[in-house]
Scaffold this active site. Structure first.
Site, short mmCIF file in Angstrom:
data_model
loop_
_atom_site.label_atom_id
_atom_site.label_comp_id
_atom_site.label_asym_id
_atom_site.label_seq_id
_atom_site.Cartn_x
_atom_site.Cartn_y
_atom_site.Cartn_z
N SER A 25 45.36 34.99 40.44
CA SER A 25 46.13 36.08 41.04
C SER A 25 47.39 35.50 41.65
CB SER A 25 45.30 36.75 42.13
OG SER A 25 45.17 35.84 43.20
N LYS A 26 48.11 36.39 42.30
CA LYS A 26 49.37 35.97 42.93
C LYS A 26 49.16 34.86 43.95
CE LYS A 26 51.39 40.44 42.26
NZ LYS A 26 51.05 41.73 42.80
N ARG A 27 47.95 34.77 44.46
CA ARG A 27 47.67 33.73 45.45
C ARG A 27 47.79 32.33 44.83
NH1 ARG A 27 42.93 32.96 46.42
NH2 ARG A 27 42.04 34.43 44.94
N HIS A 28 47.50 32.28 43.53
CA HIS A 28 47.56 30.97 42.89
C HIS A 28 49.01 30.60 42.62
CE1 HIS A 28 43.36 32.04 42.00
NE2 HIS A 28 43.18 30.76 42.18
#
Ligand code: GLU
Length: 491
Positions: free
Chosen positions: A263-266
């Site tokens: 996800s964007k967290r990565h």
């Protein structure tokens, strides 16, 4: 009765129609790019049609800039669409421009008794939900408004409450033959009557997506596994609206290195980041294709044409893929090696220019050839090409000591004499010159590393770098002479 999804394959190839349906609420990320790619490959492989549909019903979160950047990234990846905004006969291809159609379909469903108005307030629904949770039941809509009497209905209408519209789910078991997951059964008992039109008149995702897939004659829905739970609702709607049911293929999720959903967290989940960081679109689609799909013969470095020829949706596995940046980098390097010198020269030009490394086409081509085997990304080019542009050479202590030795001095002097005699050095001439140099030194008893390392050190100040013949032919003659002299002065 058991409902079975109608999974017949269309009879001719030209009926294959797939779609990629991004919501413009963020940039194109790895997961959606792979969904787009699988749809595109499936269309190309079957001589079908690839449709791009913009799912912008969420007016608040849909942003034009995101739509533009998704289109840009798709075009960079080479995922050209046959139909979509601006082209095709099934438009408009923006859901925001199709609201009248959705309303018409909802009204039809109400008229046919397949959907009903729901007057429950948000508060009422929340109370019901809380109660269910406290009692340990799954929080499902009770179906209260489905059972309203004529009298109750007319009273509610009089109160001028704006109703939402819910689909009346038949309690049944529904079976779907998914091209990737195989047969899946859904117990419709677990699905409550779901909203298809909000109280403000806007369609929900479920309704819009089915109306569009039906109207756009989509034959295969290839999408992320996160949509699997929506599929029974969609099948019910396809059926209720009288559309031919498409075949479903859900693609497993992609996990980050920490095994949680990518996800964007990565780090670097957006395609644009790879684009900016010197990855080639060929490498990108090659890498994305290998996320849960395996090509025949385990050949991993694949061109766009090979991907199109080899792609089989039935070879997509059910297991989640793990995003592996090192493999992507390796593939990028492989695709860089496959470029011609001219192609690579064009690609490295902007990053060299950004570092004030200016060169004409011929020189650029030679530089491209010289650094091709070292590059992992295009943006690294200035680091490797620096040796051809640096003005000053400096030597560390160890290099100085080495260059001062007689052997090194002898090698440099010998090379300088040869170099002075030959005026131009194209690549072949440079190779020849170095051969002569080696022969000449051999006669003097100097061989191998002792013949070449002093020249390399003199020309670059470094023990490693591109092949010597590149240095000799790319560096201006005057620069070569100056550097040889500089090293000779140390002796
Ligand atoms: N718009 C949906 C999304 O971005 C895709 C819907 C679908 O593929 O059915 O997830």
């Amino acid at each position: 009765m058991t409902l079975t999804s109608n999974n017949q394959q269309p009879t001719t190839n030209n009926q294959i129609r797939v779609r990629f349906a991004p919501s413009p609420t963020g940039n194109l990320h790895i997961g959606s790019a792979r969904t787009a790619l699988f749809n595109w490959l499936f269309a190309k492989n079957n001589k079908g049609t690839f449709v791009l549909r913009i799912e912008d019903t969420d007016r608040a979160r849909s942003i034009k800039e995101y739509e533009e950047s998704i289109l840009d990234d798709m075009s960079w990846l080479g995922l050209d669409f046959d139909e979509g905004p601006g082209k095709g006969n099934f438009g408009p291809y923006h859901q925001s421009k199709r609201f009248d159609l959705y309303k018409k379909k909802v009204n039809k469903l109400i008229k046919e008794g397949k959907a009903y108005n729901c007057y429950c307030s948000i508060e009422q629904l929340q109370t019901e939900k809380k109660k269910a949770l406290v009692e340990g039941r799954p929080p499902r809509y009770s179906g209260r408004c489905r059972k309203l009497t004529e009298k109750e209905l007319s009273d509610l209408k009089d109160e001028s409450i704006k109703p939402s519209v819910r689909f009346a789910v038949k309690k049944d078991v529904l079976k779907v033959d998914d091209l990737i997951y195989g047969q899946i059964s859904f117990d419709l008992e677990e699905i409550s009557d779901f909203v298809i039109q909000r109280a403000d008149g806007s369609p929900t995702f479920h309704l819009a997506v089915v109306v569009d897939d039906g109207e756009m004659k989509i034959s295969h829905i290839i999408r992320g596994e996160d949509h699997l739970s929506n599929t029974p609702k969609h099948i019910l709607l396809f059926d209720a609206l009288g559309y031919q049911q498409p075949t479903f293929a859900h693609i497993p999720i992609i996990l980050g290195p920490d095994r949680t959903k990518l996800s964007k967290r990565h780090e670097a989940a957006a395609i644009s980041e790879y684009r900016e960081n010197g990855f080639l679109p060929e490498a990108m689609i090659n890498y994305l294709s290998l996320l849960s799909w395996s090509p025949p013969q385990e050949q991993e470095v694949l061109s766009r044409e090979e991907l199109i020829n080899f792609f089989e949706i039935s070879n997509v596995s059910k297991s989640p893929a793990i995003f592996d940046i090192d493999k992507l980098k390796w593939l990028n390097g492989q695709h860089i090696r496959r470029l011609s010198d001219k192609e690579l020269a064009q690609k490295i030009k902007p990053s060299l220019e950004s570092k004030k490394m200016l060169a004409g086409n011929n020189k650029l081509k030679l530089i491209a050839s010289a650094i091709k085997d070292d590059l992992i990304t295009i943006t690294e080019a200035p680091d490797y090409a620096n040796v051809f542009f640096q003005e000053e050479i400096s030597f560390n202590k160890e290099a100085k000591k080495y260059l001062k030795e007689n052997l090194a001095q002898q090698a440099i002097l010998s090379f300088k004499e040869l170099f002075e005699k030959s005026s131009s050095q194209n690549l072949e001439e440079a190779k020849e010159l170095l051969k002569q140099h080696s022969k000449k030194l051999k006669r003097q008893g100097i061989k191998g590393k002792n013949a070449f390392m002093p020249i390399r050190l003199a020309l670059t100040g470094s023990y490693s770098g591109p092949e010597l013949f590149y240095l000799v032919s790319i560096l201006e003659n005057e620069k070569v002479m100056n550097r040889l002299n500089q090293a000779l002065n140390l002796g």
